[in-house]
Structures are given as structure tokens and as C-alpha cells.
Design a protein around this motif. Structure first.
Motif, PDB file in Angstrom:
ATOM      1  N   PHE A   1       1.179 -41.266 -28.208  1.00  0.00           N
ATOM      2  CA  PHE A   1       1.013 -42.092 -27.034  1.00  0.00           C
ATOM      3  C   PHE A   1       0.213 -43.433 -27.290  1.00  0.00           C
ATOM      4  O   PHE A   1       0.987 -44.426 -26.927  1.00  0.00           O
ATOM      5  CB  PHE A   1       0.269 -41.245 -26.078  1.00  0.00           C
ATOM      6  N   ALA A   2      -0.730 -43.355 -28.246  1.00  0.00           N
ATOM      7  CA  ALA A   2      -1.495 -44.378 -28.525  1.00  0.00           C
ATOM      8  C   ALA A   2      -0.686 -45.543 -29.352  1.00  0.00           C
ATOM      9  O   ALA A   2      -0.680 -46.865 -29.249  1.00  0.00           O
ATOM     10  CB  ALA A   2      -2.948 -44.133 -28.991  1.00  0.00           C
ATOM     11  N   LEU A   3       0.102 -45.008 -30.134  1.00  0.00           N
ATOM     12  CA  LEU A   3       1.117 -45.810 -31.044  1.00  0.00           C
ATOM     13  C   LEU A   3       2.043 -46.529 -30.235  1.00  0.00           C
ATOM     14  O   LEU A   3       2.451 -47.858 -30.513  1.00  0.00           O
ATOM     15  CB  LEU A   3       1.740 -45.040 -31.955  1.00  0.00           C
ATOM     16  N   ILE A   4       2.570 -45.815 -29.052  1.00  0.00           N
ATOM     17  CA  ILE A   4       3.746 -46.516 -28.034  1.00  0.00           C
ATOM     18  C   ILE A   4       3.133 -47.482 -27.301  1.00  0.00           C
ATOM     19  O   ILE A   4       3.561 -48.785 -27.338  1.00  0.00           O
ATOM     20  CB  ILE A   4       3.982 -45.272 -27.193  1.00  0.00           C
TER      21      ILE A   4
ATOM     22  N   VAL B   1      -2.160 -47.854 -17.054  1.00  0.00           N
ATOM     23  CA  VAL B   1      -2.655 -47.234 -16.029  1.00  0.00           C
ATOM     24  C   VAL B   1      -1.469 -46.119 -15.494  1.00  0.00           C
ATOM     25  O   VAL B   1      -1.636 -45.122 -15.271  1.00  0.00           O
ATOM     26  CB  VAL B   1      -3.068 -47.816 -14.734  1.00  0.00           C
ATOM     27  N   PHE B   2      -0.224 -46.602 -15.250  1.00  0.00           N
ATOM     28  CA  PHE B   2       0.869 -45.709 -14.894  1.00  0.00           C
ATOM     29  C   PHE B   2       1.031 -44.811 -16.100  1.00  0.00           C
ATOM     30  O   PHE B   2       1.381 -43.538 -15.703  1.00  0.00           O
ATOM     31  CB  PHE B   2       2.141 -46.675 -14.579  1.00  0.00           C
ATOM     32  N   SER B   3       1.035 -45.295 -17.153  1.00  0.00           N
ATOM     33  CA  SER B   3       1.379 -44.193 -18.255  1.00  0.00           C
ATOM     34  C   SER B   3       0.047 -43.060 -18.530  1.00  0.00           C
ATOM     35  O   SER B   3       0.606 -41.957 -18.700  1.00  0.00           O
ATOM     36  CB  SER B   3       1.492 -45.116 -19.644  1.00  0.00           C
ATOM     37  N   LEU B   4      -0.999 -43.489 -18.053  1.00  0.00           N
ATOM     38  CA  LEU B   4      -2.069 -42.519 -18.328  1.00  0.00           C
ATOM     39  C   LEU B   4      -1.908 -41.623 -16.952  1.00  0.00           C
ATOM     40  O   LEU B   4      -2.130 -40.143 -17.019  1.00  0.00           O
ATOM     41  CB  LEU B   4      -3.595 -43.315 -18.019  1.00  0.00           C
ATOM     42  N   MET B   5      -1.270 -42.045 -16.063  1.00  0.00           N
ATOM     43  CA  MET B   5      -1.251 -41.102 -14.627  1.00  0.00           C
ATOM     44  C   MET B   5      -0.042 -40.098 -14.869  1.00  0.00           C
ATOM     45  O   MET B   5      -0.144 -39.133 -14.297  1.00  0.00           O
ATOM     46  CB  MET B   5      -0.831 -42.055 -13.377  1.00  0.00           C
ATOM     47  N   CYS B   6       0.887 -40.527 -15.722  1.00  0.00           N
ATOM     48  CA  CYS B   6       2.050 -39.523 -15.926  1.00  0.00           C
ATOM     49  C   CYS B   6       1.379 -38.175 -16.601  1.00  0.00           C
ATOM     50  O   CYS B   6       2.327 -37.182 -16.307  1.00  0.00           O
ATOM     51  CB  CYS B   6       2.887 -40.323 -16.848  1.00  0.00           C
ATOM     52  N   PHE B   7       0.376 -38.506 -17.330  1.00  0.00           N
ATOM     53  CA  PHE B   7      -0.001 -36.897 -18.203  1.00  0.00           C
ATOM     54  C   PHE B   7      -0.427 -36.099 -16.907  1.00  0.00           C
ATOM     55  O   PHE B   7      -0.232 -34.894 -17.192  1.00  0.00           O
ATOM     56  CB  PHE B   7      -1.291 -37.315 -18.917  1.00  0.00           C
ATOM     57  N   LYS B   8      -0.911 -36.693 -15.877  1.00  0.00           N
ATOM     58  CA  LYS B   8      -1.303 -35.474 -14.900  1.00  0.00           C
ATOM     59  C   LYS B   8       0.067 -35.169 -14.075  1.00  0.00           C
ATOM     60  O   LYS B   8      -0.168 -33.838 -13.692  1.00  0.00           O
ATOM     61  CB  LYS B   8      -2.416 -36.326 -13.843  1.00  0.00           C
ATOM     62  N   TYR B   9       1.026 -35.825 -13.885  1.00  0.00           N
ATOM     63  CA  TYR B   9       2.053 -35.373 -12.983  1.00  0.00           C
ATOM     64  C   TYR B   9       3.143 -34.989 -13.711  1.00  0.00           C
ATOM     65  O   TYR B   9       4.143 -34.343 -13.116  1.00  0.00           O
ATOM     66  CB  TYR B   9       2.364 -36.580 -12.016  1.00  0.00           C
ATOM     67  N   PHE B  10       3.282 -35.290 -15.117  1.00  0.00           N
ATOM     68  CA  PHE B  10       4.597 -34.878 -15.655  1.00  0.00           C
ATOM     69  C   PHE B  10       4.490 -34.142 -17.105  1.00  0.00           C
ATOM     70  O   PHE B  10       5.113 -33.715 -17.654  1.00  0.00           O
ATOM     71  CB  PHE B  10       5.414 -36.273 -16.215  1.00  0.00           C
ATOM     72  N   GLY B  11       3.095 -33.994 -17.326  1.00  0.00           N
ATOM     73  CA  GLY B  11       2.684 -33.441 -18.587  1.00  0.00           C
ATOM     74  C   GLY B  11       2.914 -34.130 -19.887  1.00  0.00           C
ATOM     75  O   GLY B  11       3.429 -35.086 -19.753  1.00  0.00           O
TER      76      GLY B  11
ATOM     77  N   ILE C   1       8.789 -40.804 -21.089  1.00  0.00           N
ATOM     78  CA  ILE C   1       8.771 -41.998 -20.119  1.00  0.00           C
ATOM     79  C   ILE C   1       8.036 -43.172 -20.773  1.00  0.00           C
ATOM     80  O   ILE C   1       8.445 -44.194 -20.918  1.00  0.00           O
ATOM     81  CB  ILE C   1       8.053 -41.474 -18.974  1.00  0.00           C
ATOM     82  N   SER C   2       6.814 -42.892 -21.433  1.00  0.00           N
ATOM     83  CA  SER C   2       6.128 -44.176 -22.008  1.00  0.00           C
ATOM     84  C   SER C   2       7.005 -44.928 -22.984  1.00  0.00           C
ATOM     85  O   SER C   2       7.139 -45.979 -23.254  1.00  0.00           O
ATOM     86  CB  SER C   2       4.903 -43.715 -22.780  1.00  0.00           C
ATOM     87  N   PHE C   3       7.671 -43.986 -23.876  1.00  0.00           N
ATOM     88  CA  PHE C   3       8.517 -44.746 -24.939  1.00  0.00           C
ATOM     89  C   PHE C   3       9.599 -45.627 -24.235  1.00  0.00           C
ATOM     90  O   PHE C   3       9.892 -46.831 -24.665  1.00  0.00           O
ATOM     91  CB  PHE C   3       9.201 -43.411 -25.693  1.00  0.00           C
ATOM     92  N   LEU C   4      10.256 -44.818 -23.369  1.00  0.00           N
ATOM     93  CA  LEU C   4      11.566 -45.756 -22.532  1.00  0.00           C
ATOM     94  C   LEU C   4      10.962 -46.906 -21.982  1.00  0.00           C
ATOM     95  O   LEU C   4      11.663 -48.043 -21.991  1.00  0.00           O
ATOM     96  CB  LEU C   4      11.968 -44.977 -21.689  1.00  0.00           C
ATOM     97  N   ILE C   5       9.795 -46.956 -21.420  1.00  0.00           N
ATOM     98  CA  ILE C   5       9.204 -48.072 -20.605  1.00  0.00           C
ATOM     99  C   ILE C   5       8.499 -49.235 -21.535  1.00  0.00           C
ATOM    100  O   ILE C   5       8.959 -50.339 -21.356  1.00  0.00           O
ATOM    101  CB  ILE C   5       8.001 -47.584 -19.559  1.00  0.00           C
ATOM    102  N   TRP C   6       7.885 -48.781 -22.618  1.00  0.00           N
ATOM    103  CA  TRP C   6       7.048 -49.625 -23.463  1.00  0.00           C
ATOM    104  C   TRP C   6       8.015 -50.259 -24.387  1.00  0.00           C
ATOM    105  O   TRP C   6       7.770 -51.607 -25.061  1.00  0.00           O
ATOM    106  CB  TRP C   6       5.971 -48.876 -23.921  1.00  0.00           C
ATOM    107  N   THR C   7       9.177 -49.653 -24.680  1.00  0.00           N
ATOM    108  CA  THR C   7      10.039 -50.294 -25.636  1.00  0.00           C
ATOM    109  C   THR C   7      11.133 -50.766 -24.973  1.00  0.00           C
ATOM    110  O   THR C   7      12.210 -51.487 -25.761  1.00  0.00           O
ATOM    111  CB  THR C   7      10.668 -49.268 -26.618  1.00  0.00           C
TER     112      THR C   7
END
Length: 419
Positions: free
Chosen positions: A25-28, A122-132, A139-145
Motif C-alpha cells: 500500500f505504501a509503495l502504491i 484519506v480515501f485509500s486509508l478509509m478503504c481498509f475499514k470498509y473493504f478490507g 482499489i488503491s492501485f487502480l486509482i493511484w496509477t
């Protein structure tokens, strides 16, 4: 002893797997942040201020120099107040105007990139709570790249800031439906209404989103609508504040120019006038009746209706299906591909990593958009039929369905679908 060793081994592997998720996650995030600034610094436009950007820049300049929101370019200070464009982006841009036209653009692009990075983090960090963890990585990979979200930051336009505002609204809405404490519930409700109003100040597309949600909640459960009232009240108050400014400034609650543009420019099937392919994207410029459309909303609707009656099947297909293909497609009309306007140089043409991610997302786009739009409609209709309480899937689906329905009426330029 063997059993105990196996237990320790399992616990160790579980901990390793947990930290592996966070490491990836940090790398992404790191890649996404660096690549945004690379794209911003290495993209060169033929002109920084062109077309719509010219009007946004004039508003920002007049706000900075004359403290007046108006479009007419005056050096004498007698700027006439108007409301042709929503005020959000010009107010933001006016903070960085320093008298140098070229130098005033760069800080706007930098800070809208920075805002996007903060919101996406902030959104990516929130995803951990709601999506695992696994789904959050995807999700993070698709958005950040995604090359589109990087490219949006290079324009002196509303798209980047609008994307950030939409995510802010979605996150606050998510916190609102998750909150159990009544006091906090009212706080998040007011924040939601405020964020939605701020988003509508950036792009008028969001003018009706809160009411769209209110209608759905009314159908599902009136008790849910009661809990939504603080958000509705905050939005109406802030939206009315700008309309009151308009009324006291020039005797009208708003300027119908943008509404007419949306209706008028979006009324041509396939964005083409009279089968003339050279008119693609600018059909209105070839229309001899262009001036008649600006006589008022009534005249605009009358002209559109007269053409619908001449070819009902063609217009039915355009409004019900054709517009959706344009709104959610990959390529922009003017700049081509993901580029809103023409560029001189772009790292997407020579940086290997960006070329790879551009190709990957372009390949995935038809599948993601088709399944995403259809699934969003499914989620909303399922929620209405089963009268189920809104969840995270409902919230994000509501944005897609709202944008889809809004652009059935308005012009569906692909850049409007990017955020």
C-alpha cells in the motif's frame, strides 16, 4: 512442542502478511504521489489558458484585483458582477493570482494536485475499514496509477478540484451513515451538506445531488430522510447564499447561460450537426440557429423539441443510450485520448511506467465502466425495492447513477465523466 511451533509459525506468517499489505500500500501511494508531480512538471501545453480556462482566469483575476466576481476584463475596476460560471474554482484560483498571468497558473495546478493527493490518501486509508486489505490494494492501485487522474491536474479547469470534492462528499456521507451517536450524526450531516454545496460551487453538476438522494431516502424510509435533514438544510442554506448574492447583484437568482449550453450542446446526436463529421464536438458552431437558442430556456427547449419530432427514433437512441457511450468513453473529443486539450510534451508519450499504466487502464476501461455503471444502477434499484439502509456501495453507486441521469439531459463530454 511441534504443535506450539506450528502455532507460532502461523502467527508469524499472519503478521508478515499483514505488514506485506501495508508495505505494498505504501509503495502504491509513493508511486502515485511521485508520478503526479512528474506528470505535472513535465507536461507542456501549447497554451495554459485556453477556451473555458480563459473565463475561469478572468474571474480569478477580477476577484484578486477588484474583489468582484465578474467576467468582463477591465483594468479600471468597474467590473460588472455576473454568475456565468460557478464560483468555486475562480475563488480558489484567485488566492494565487500575483499579477503575472503565466506565474499565476502554476501554483493553482500545484495546489489542486496537492489537494487531490491528500483526499486520495484519506480515501485509500478509509478503504481498509470498509473493504478490507486485499480489495483496498486493488482499489488503491487502480486509482493511484490511473493516467486520467494524473492528467487532470495539468489543466487550469475544474475537473481536478471537482474530483477531490466528490470524494470528500462520498467520505463524509460514509461517515454519516456509519455514525451511531446522535450529536455526531448532526455534525456529519451539516458537514455533508457543506461539502456538497462546495462541490456544486465548483461544478453545477452537483446542484441537484442532495435532492436526488433525499428522494431516494423518502422512497426507502422516511425515518432515514429525517436523519438526512441537517445535510439538506446546510446545502440549501449555502446554495441560497450564492443565489441571494446573484439576485442583489444583477436582479436574477442565476445565469441561464450554462444551463442553455448543457441542453443545447448536448442535443446533437453523436455530437454532430446534420451528419457533418467535421462538426464533431462543436456541432453548435455549425448550427445556423445557434443565436436563437440563447433567447432563453423556453426557446432552447422549443428548438430541441422541434428537431426531436422530425427524427424521434434517432433522438430517442441518443438521449437514452448514445449519451452514455460518450460520457463514459476513454478518449476526449478535443485533445484526444485522455487529454482535454492539445499538448506539446507529455510523459505519457515517453516514460515507460506511465505508458504501461496508460495501456493497462485503457484496456480495462470498457470492462470497468460497463460493469461499474450497470452494477451502480443495480445497487440503487435494489436498495429502493428492498428498502434497505444505504451502505458504502449505495453511496458510490449514487454518484455514478446521478451523473448518468444528469447527462441524459446535459452535454455528455467525456471530460465531464472523468471525475
Amino acid at each position: 512442542l511441534i504443535f506450539r511451533a506450528n502455532i507460532y509459525k502461523l502467527l508469524f506468517m499472519k503478521k508478515v502478511r499483514k505488514y506485506a499489505y501495508y508495505f505494498l500500500f505504501a509503495l502504491i501511494l509513493l508511486y502515485g504521489i511521485v508520478s503526479r508531480f512528474v506528470v505535472l512538471s513535465e507536461t507542456k501545453m501549447a497554451l495554459d489558458i485556453v477556451n473555458d480556462a480563459e473565463e475561469y482566469f478572468t474571474y480569478a483575476k477580477n476577484l484578486s484585483l477588484h474583489n468582484t466576481y465578474g467576467l468582463n476584463n477591465s483594468s479600471e475596476g468597474n467590473v460588472i458582477k455576473d454568475s456565468k460560471r460557478p464560483p468555486g474554482f475562480p475563488f480558489f484560483a484567485s488566492l494565487f493570482y500575483d499579477g503575472d498571468d503565466t506565474g499565476s497558473v502554476k501554483p493553482v495546478l500545484f495546489f489542486q494536485t496537492l489537494i487531490q493527493i491528500i483526499i486520495l490518501t484519506v480515501f485509500s486509508l478509509m478503504c481498509f475499514k470498509y473493504f478490507g486489505k486485499p480489495l483496498t490494494l486493488i482499489i488503491s492501485f487502480l486509482i493511484w496509477t490511473h493516467p486520467v487522474f494524473m492528467s487532470l491536474n495539468t489543466y487550469y479547469l475544474t475537473e481536478s478540484l471537482f474530483l477531490s470534492s466528490l470524494l470528500a462528499v462520498a467520505m463524509i456521507f460514509t461517515l454519516l451513515i456509519s455514525e451511531k451517536n446522535r450529536g455526531q450524526f448532526y455534525t456529519f450531516g451539516i458537514l455533508l451538506g457543506t461539502a456538497a454545496a462546495a462541490s456544486s460551487y465548483i461544478r453545477s453538476t452537483m446542484d441537484y445531488y442532495i435532492f436526488f438522494i433525499a428522494i431516494i431516502l423518502l422512497v426507502i424510509d422516511r425515518r432515514l430522510l429525517k436523519k438526512f435533514l441537517p445535510a439538506l438544510a446546510a446545502f440549501i442554506f449555502l446554495a441560497f447564499a450564492w443565489k441571494a448574492r446573484n439576485y442583489f447583484s444583477f436582479g436574477s437568482f442565476g445565469d441561464n447561460h450554462l444551463m442553455i449550453n448543457g441542453l443545447f450542446h448536448g442535443s446533437y446526436p453523436d455530437f454532430i450537426y446534420n451528419k457533418m463529421h467535421e462538426s464533431l464536438g462543436f456541432a453548435y458552431k455549425y448550427d445556423p440557429h445557434e443565436k436563437e437558442y440563447y433567447e432563453g430556456i423556453k426557446a432552447t427547449l422549443s428548438l430541441i423539441w422541434s428537431r426531436i419530432k422530425e427524427s424521434p427514433s434517432e433522438y430517442a437512441y441518443w438521449y437514452l443510450l448514445g449519451k452514455q457511450f460518450f460520457l463514459w468513453q476513454w478518449s476526449e473529443i478535443v485533445g484526444g485520448d485522455i487529454f482535454i486539450y492539445k499538448f506539446l510534451t507529455s510523459p505519457f508519450t515517453y516514460a515507460k511506467d506511465l505508458i504501461f499504466f496508460h495501456s493497462l487502464h485503457k484496456f480495462l476501461n470498457p470492462f470497468i465502466m460497463t460493469t461499474g455503471v450497470l452494477y451502480s444502477y443495480f445497487i440503487i434499484f435494489k436498495g429502493i425495492i428492498k428498502k434497505s439502509k444505504p451502505d458504502v456501495k449505495f453511496i458510490f453507486s449514487s454518484f455514478v447513477v446521478y451523473a448518468s441521469l444528469f447527462h441524459v439531459v446535459a452535454a455528455p463530454y467525456p471530460r465531464y465523466g472523468y471525475p
